[in-house]
Design a protein around this motif. Structure first.
Motif, PDB file in Angstrom:
ATOM      1  N   ALA A 209     -19.132 -21.837  65.914  1.00 11.22           N
ATOM      2  CA  ALA A 209     -18.055 -20.867  66.124  1.00 11.22           C
ATOM      3  C   ALA A 209     -16.848 -21.646  66.639  1.00 11.22           C
ATOM      4  CB  ALA A 209     -18.500 -19.795  67.094  1.00 11.22           C
ATOM      5  N   THR A 210     -16.568 -21.563  67.945  1.00 13.16           N
ATOM      6  CA  THR A 210     -15.445 -22.317  68.504  1.00 13.16           C
ATOM      7  C   THR A 210     -15.843 -23.741  68.854  1.00 13.16           C
ATOM      8  OG1 THR A 210     -15.977 -21.494  70.703  1.00 13.16           O
ATOM      9  CG2 THR A 210     -14.394 -20.223  69.393  1.00 13.16           C
ATOM     10  N   GLY A 211     -17.132 -24.001  68.930  1.00 16.50           N
ATOM     11  CA  GLY A 211     -17.596 -25.349  69.240  1.00 16.50           C
ATOM     12  C   GLY A 211     -17.414 -26.285  68.066  1.00 16.50           C
ATOM     13  N   LYS A 212     -17.474 -27.573  68.348  1.00 15.66           N
ATOM     14  CA  LYS A 212     -17.329 -28.588  67.309  1.00 15.66           C
ATOM     15  C   LYS A 212     -18.512 -29.543  67.328  1.00 15.66           C
ATOM     16  CE  LYS A 212     -13.280 -27.220  65.855  1.00 15.66           C
ATOM     17  NZ  LYS A 212     -13.086 -26.678  64.477  1.00 15.66           N
ATOM     18  N   TRP A 213     -18.855 -30.016  66.135  1.00 14.87           N
ATOM     19  CA  TRP A 213     -19.966 -30.942  65.953  1.00 14.87           C
ATOM     20  C   TRP A 213     -19.450 -32.365  65.794  1.00 14.87           C
ATOM     21  CZ3 TRP A 213     -25.267 -29.857  65.779  1.00 14.87           C
ATOM     22  CH2 TRP A 213     -25.601 -28.489  65.849  1.00 14.87           C
ATOM     23  N   GLY A 214     -20.191 -33.304  66.378  1.00 15.90           N
ATOM     24  CA  GLY A 214     -19.953 -34.721  66.185  1.00 15.90           C
ATOM     25  C   GLY A 214     -21.288 -35.443  66.133  1.00 15.90           C
ATOM     26  N   PHE A 215     -21.251 -36.770  66.144  1.00 12.11           N
ATOM     27  CA  PHE A 215     -22.487 -37.554  66.039  1.00 12.11           C
ATOM     28  C   PHE A 215     -22.519 -38.609  67.145  1.00 12.11           C
ATOM     29  CE2 PHE A 215     -21.878 -35.712  61.925  1.00 12.11           C
ATOM     30  CZ  PHE A 215     -23.149 -35.460  61.437  1.00 12.11           C
ATOM     31  N   ILE A 216     -23.673 -38.701  67.817  1.00  8.60           N
ATOM     32  CA  ILE A 216     -23.867 -39.691  68.870  1.00  8.60           C
ATOM     33  C   ILE A 216     -24.859 -40.756  68.429  1.00  8.60           C
ATOM     34  CG2 ILE A 216     -23.314 -38.073  70.713  1.00  8.60           C
ATOM     35  CD1 ILE A 216     -26.369 -37.826  71.225  1.00  8.60           C
ATOM     36  N   ASP A 217     -24.794 -41.921  69.113  1.00 13.62           N
ATOM     37  CA  ASP A 217     -25.787 -42.956  68.874  1.00 13.62           C
ATOM     38  C   ASP A 217     -26.931 -42.795  69.866  1.00 13.62           C
ATOM     39  OD1 ASP A 217     -24.928 -43.992  71.331  1.00 13.62           O
ATOM     40  OD2 ASP A 217     -23.761 -45.618  70.435  1.00 13.62           O
ATOM     41  N   VAL A 218     -27.876 -43.735  69.848  1.00 14.63           N
ATOM     42  CA  VAL A 218     -29.093 -43.591  70.656  1.00 14.63           C
ATOM     43  C   VAL A 218     -28.828 -43.759  72.152  1.00 14.63           C
ATOM     44  CG1 VAL A 218     -30.628 -44.259  68.784  1.00 14.63           C
ATOM     45  CG2 VAL A 218     -29.652 -46.032  70.281  1.00 14.63           C
ATOM     46  N   LYS A 219     -27.626 -44.175  72.519  1.00 23.32           N
ATOM     47  CA  LYS A 219     -27.267 -44.262  73.932  1.00 23.32           C
ATOM     48  C   LYS A 219     -26.482 -43.041  74.400  1.00 23.32           C
ATOM     49  CE  LYS A 219     -27.239 -49.320  74.077  1.00 23.32           C
ATOM     50  NZ  LYS A 219     -26.425 -50.532  74.376  1.00 23.32           N
ATOM     51  N   GLY A 220     -26.214 -42.130  73.480  1.00 21.92           N
ATOM     52  CA  GLY A 220     -25.501 -40.915  73.829  1.00 21.92           C
ATOM     53  C   GLY A 220     -23.997 -41.011  73.666  1.00 21.92           C
ATOM     54  N   ALA A 221     -23.515 -42.137  73.167  1.00 21.02           N
ATOM     55  CA  ALA A 221     -22.077 -42.315  72.966  1.00 21.02           C
ATOM     56  C   ALA A 221     -21.659 -41.733  71.618  1.00 21.02           C
ATOM     57  CB  ALA A 221     -21.716 -43.797  73.025  1.00 21.02           C
ATOM     58  N   PHE A 222     -20.505 -41.061  71.597  1.00 16.83           N
ATOM     59  CA  PHE A 222     -20.013 -40.512  70.341  1.00 16.83           C
ATOM     60  C   PHE A 222     -19.562 -41.636  69.409  1.00 16.83           C
ATOM     61  CE2 PHE A 222     -19.869 -36.416  72.464  1.00 16.83           C
ATOM     62  CZ  PHE A 222     -20.175 -35.551  71.424  1.00 16.83           C
ATOM     63  N   VAL A 223     -20.157 -41.666  68.241  1.00 15.76           N
ATOM     64  CA  VAL A 223     -19.760 -42.586  67.180  1.00 15.76           C
ATOM     65  C   VAL A 223     -18.779 -41.897  66.249  1.00 15.76           C
ATOM     66  CG1 VAL A 223     -20.607 -43.942  65.210  1.00 15.76           C
ATOM     67  CG2 VAL A 223     -21.941 -43.837  67.326  1.00 15.76           C
ATOM     68  N   ILE A 224     -19.003 -40.603  66.036  1.00  9.74           N
ATOM     69  CA  ILE A 224     -18.098 -39.755  65.247  1.00  9.74           C
ATOM     70  C   ILE A 224     -17.733 -38.585  66.142  1.00  9.74           C
ATOM     71  CG2 ILE A 224     -17.822 -38.399  63.131  1.00  9.74           C
ATOM     72  CD1 ILE A 224     -20.101 -40.106  61.930  1.00  9.74           C
ATOM     73  N   SER A 225     -16.461 -38.454  66.448  1.00  9.92           N
ATOM     74  CA  SER A 225     -16.015 -37.480  67.450  1.00  9.92           C
ATOM     75  C   SER A 225     -16.306 -36.045  67.033  1.00  9.92           C
ATOM     76  CB  SER A 225     -14.515 -37.649  67.701  1.00  9.92           C
ATOM     77  OG  SER A 225     -13.779 -37.363  66.524  1.00  9.92           O
ATOM     78  N   SER A 226     -16.321 -35.138  68.009  1.00  9.90           N
ATOM     79  CA  SER A 226     -16.552 -33.718  67.750  1.00  9.90           C
ATOM     80  C   SER A 226     -15.335 -33.138  67.038  1.00  9.90           C
ATOM     81  CB  SER A 226     -16.784 -32.975  69.074  1.00  9.90           C
ATOM     82  OG  SER A 226     -17.920 -33.473  69.735  1.00  9.90           O
ATOM     83  N   GLN A 227     -15.505 -32.835  65.761  1.00  8.74           N
ATOM     84  CA  GLN A 227     -14.389 -32.382  64.943  1.00  8.74           C
ATOM     85  C   GLN A 227     -14.797 -31.451  63.818  1.00  8.74           C
ATOM     86  OE1 GLN A 227     -13.101 -35.753  62.156  1.00  8.74           O
ATOM     87  NE2 GLN A 227     -14.409 -36.883  63.606  1.00  8.74           N
ATOM     88  N   PHE A 228     -16.107 -31.271  63.613  1.00  3.15           N
ATOM     89  CA  PHE A 228     -16.587 -30.508  62.464  1.00  3.15           C
ATOM     90  C   PHE A 228     -17.074 -29.124  62.892  1.00  3.15           C
ATOM     91  CE2 PHE A 228     -17.622 -35.041  61.696  1.00  3.15           C
ATOM     92  CZ  PHE A 228     -16.701 -35.274  60.686  1.00  3.15           C
ATOM     93  N   ASP A 229     -16.936 -28.172  61.987  1.00  2.00           N
ATOM     94  CA  ASP A 229     -17.440 -26.818  62.233  1.00  2.00           C
ATOM     95  C   ASP A 229     -18.896 -26.678  61.820  1.00  2.00           C
ATOM     96  OD1 ASP A 229     -14.984 -25.398  63.179  1.00  2.00           O
ATOM     97  OD2 ASP A 229     -14.235 -26.196  61.285  1.00  2.00           O
ATOM     98  N   GLY A 230     -19.411 -27.639  61.122  1.00  2.00           N
ATOM     99  CA  GLY A 230     -20.812 -27.649  60.734  1.00  2.00           C
ATOM    100  C   GLY A 230     -21.250 -29.073  60.470  1.00  2.00           C
ATOM    101  N   ALA A 231     -22.533 -29.352  60.629  1.00  2.00           N
ATOM    102  CA  ALA A 231     -23.037 -30.706  60.408  1.00  2.00           C
ATOM    103  C   ALA A 231     -24.514 -30.676  60.073  1.00  2.00           C
ATOM    104  CB  ALA A 231     -22.803 -31.574  61.639  1.00  2.00           C
TER     105      ALA A 231
END
Length: 260
Positions: A209-231
């Motif tokens: 909804a209003t939240g955004k999806w991104g992708f993290i690595d195995v250490k919890g760091a964002f590799v791909i920032s939160s910018q998508f409405d679905g993933a």
């Protein structure tokens, strides 16, 4: 799927349809890798007779590809219920982990979700590697990190906090902080921050909804920032993502660097 009479005298073979407890899925009735069955023994007579007659074969997701499957091996342990508690038997019906859990999932890559008062992860020894302190633990795969949840963990809830724990030692590698999280595949996991509603259907496609999806690595760091409405999860080097919602939604595929 339950097999067997509802009779507390006999352990009952369980194939969970609850994906949070398992990465196993039932396949065809084939004699593949199970070998001959031993003669039935007293309380396991019904269970063994069922297995001997039908020779149940089930398959387990391996690696990162949803298209890769293998049949169970002779060492596979199967969840059974005795009365109101769950344990595990081998292919001959011999009890290997005594019934003691409120819920028990199938083993995957050497671990299974088991519920005491809360969810934890056990090894084939029956000992908890991830202590039963979580409200929900979901799919186990070969990445050694499993999604763990605190709070209201129903998928439509925005009151949950998801993180990741190491299946081998129970260490919480990524503290619970995300509204939603998908399992790690290819060393990346899709996570959502903010209020996320979903239409969780085929291919595990998720719309926020209003939240955004991104992708993290195995250490919890964002590799791909939160910018998508679905993933979706990564598969063979790409992940499906969505921008917008409803009739205005547009989907495409990104690489592990976030490039379309």
């Amino acid at each position: 799927m339950m097999i067997g009479k509802q009779d507390e005298m006999y352990p009952q073979l369980h194939k969970s349809t609850n994906t949070r407890l398992s990465c196993l899925r039932c396949g065809a009735i084939l004699n593949h890798g199970l070998g001959p069955m031993k003669p039935p023994q007293q309380s396991t007579k019904l269970l063994t007779a069922i297995l001997g007659t039908f020779v149940l074969a089930c398959c387990s997701h391996i690696g990162n590809s949803g298209n890769e499957w293998e049949f169970i091996t002779p060492r596979t342990l199967l969840p059974v219920r005795v009365g109101s508690v769950w344990g595990y038997v081998d292919r001959y019906g011999a009890v290997k982990i005594k019934p003691q859990f409120k819920e028990a999932g199938e083993f995957c890559n050497g671990y299974a979700v088991a519920k005491a008062e809360k969810d934890g992860l056990i090894a084939v020894s029956g000992q908890f590697t991830v202590q039963p302190t979580f409200d929900q633990i979901t799919e186990i795969n070969s990445e050694n990190l499993v999604p763990v949840c605190m709070g209201d963990c129903t998928w439509n809830s925005n009151n949950a906090r998801w993180g990741f724990a190491d299946v081998r030692n129970g260490v919480v590698v990524v503290r619970p902080q995300f509204t939603k999280a998908l399992p790690f595949t290819e060393h990346l996991a899709a996570v959502c921050t903010g209020a996320c509603n979903d239409s969780y259907g085929e291919n595990f496609h998720t719309i926020s909804a209003t939240g955004k999806w991104g992708f993290i690595d195995v250490k919890g760091a964002f590799v791909i920032s939160s910018q998508f409405d679905g993933a979706d999860m990564f598969h063979r080097g790409v992940a499906k993502v969505t921008l917008g919602s409803g009739d205005n939604a547009k989907s495409g595929y990104i690489d592990p660097h976030g490039a379309f």
